[in-house]
Design a protein around this motif. Sequence first.
Motif, PDB file in Angstrom:
ATOM      1  N   UNK A  78       0.821  -1.492   0.204  1.00 20.04           N
ATOM      2  CA  UNK A  78       0.099   0.464   0.036  1.00 20.04           C
ATOM      3  C   UNK A  78       0.866   1.356  -0.027  1.00 20.04           C
ATOM      4  N   UNK A  79       1.810   1.368   0.566  1.00 22.46           N
ATOM      5  CA  UNK A  79       3.087   2.705   0.629  1.00 22.46           C
ATOM      6  C   UNK A  79       3.894   2.476  -0.294  1.00 22.46           C
ATOM      7  N   UNK A  80       3.800   1.607  -1.247  1.00 20.36           N
ATOM      8  CA  UNK A  80       4.182   1.328  -2.642  1.00 20.36           C
ATOM      9  C   UNK A  80       3.576   1.973  -3.956  1.00 20.36           C
ATOM     10  N   UNK A  81       1.937   2.450  -3.457  1.00 20.75           N
ATOM     11  CA  UNK A  81       1.250   3.074  -4.051  1.00 20.75           C
ATOM     12  C   UNK A  81       1.225   3.068  -5.302  1.00 20.75           C
ATOM     13  N   UNK A  82       1.309   1.639  -6.031  1.00 17.22           N
ATOM     14  CA  UNK A  82       1.107   0.770  -7.069  1.00 17.22           C
ATOM     15  C   UNK A  82       0.174   1.255  -7.885  1.00 17.22           C
ATOM     16  N   UNK A  83      -1.633   1.424  -6.725  1.00 21.71           N
ATOM     17  CA  UNK A  83      -3.035   1.702  -7.469  1.00 21.71           C
ATOM     18  C   UNK A  83      -2.948   3.255  -8.708  1.00 21.71           C
ATOM     19  N   UNK A  84      -2.304   4.046  -7.954  1.00 26.57           N
ATOM     20  CA  UNK A  84      -1.620   5.292  -8.414  1.00 26.57           C
ATOM     21  C   UNK A  84      -0.712   4.943  -9.673  1.00 26.57           C
ATOM     22  N   UNK A  85       0.547   4.333 -10.007  1.00 27.19           N
ATOM     23  CA  UNK A  85       1.041   3.874 -10.985  1.00 27.19           C
ATOM     24  C   UNK A  85       0.086   3.291 -12.135  1.00 27.19           C
ATOM     25  N   UNK A  86      -0.131   2.453 -11.646  1.00 22.69           N
ATOM     26  CA  UNK A  86      -1.475   1.355 -12.611  1.00 22.69           C
ATOM     27  C   UNK A  86      -2.389   2.597 -13.181  1.00 22.69           C
ATOM     28  N   UNK A  87      -2.848   2.719 -12.704  1.00 21.81           N
ATOM     29  CA  UNK A  87      -4.344   3.807 -13.251  1.00 21.81           C
ATOM     30  C   UNK A  87      -2.975   4.766 -14.061  1.00 21.81           C
ATOM     31  N   UNK A  88      -1.996   5.258 -13.871  1.00 25.83           N
ATOM     32  CA  UNK A  88      -0.978   6.511 -14.396  1.00 25.83           C
ATOM     33  C   UNK A  88      -1.102   5.378 -15.952  1.00 25.83           C
ATOM     34  N   UNK A  89      -0.963   4.252 -15.668  1.00 26.30           N
ATOM     35  CA  UNK A  89       0.392   3.998 -16.619  1.00 26.30           C
ATOM     36  C   UNK A  89      -0.853   2.936 -17.885  1.00 26.30           C
ATOM     37  N   UNK A  90      -2.470   3.370 -17.284  1.00 26.65           N
ATOM     38  CA  UNK A  90      -3.328   3.051 -18.140  1.00 26.65           C
ATOM     39  C   UNK A  90      -3.637   3.804 -18.748  1.00 26.65           C
TER      40      UNK A  90
END
Length: 100
Positions: free
Chosen positions: A63-75
């Motif tokens: 959760x601290x890696x902020x993977x969801x934000x990175x995935x949204x940006x990549x998408x």
Amino acid sequence: MKLITVAVLLAVFCYGVESFRLQKRDAEPTAPPSAWGDIVTDKLWDYWGKGTALASGWIDDVKSWKVDEKVRTLYTESASAIETYTGILNDQLYHTWKQQ
């Protein structure tokens, strides 16, 4: 690919941990186990507690890696690039078929 594999394994493990906690809370002991059973059961619960603590730590790290934000940006970036190239392909096909 490794990140996806780790995420899936963590999700499955955490689902199992959560459902096991509910089962443990709802379960009522029916008969007292023997002394040998107490030792084995205590050891297993100890290992299980350590495993759940480790999994919770991993979840907090992910959760601290902020993977969801990175995935949204990549998408978003990928969708934009795909839209651009499909527009170019569409124009190429149109002009190939509708030559004047």
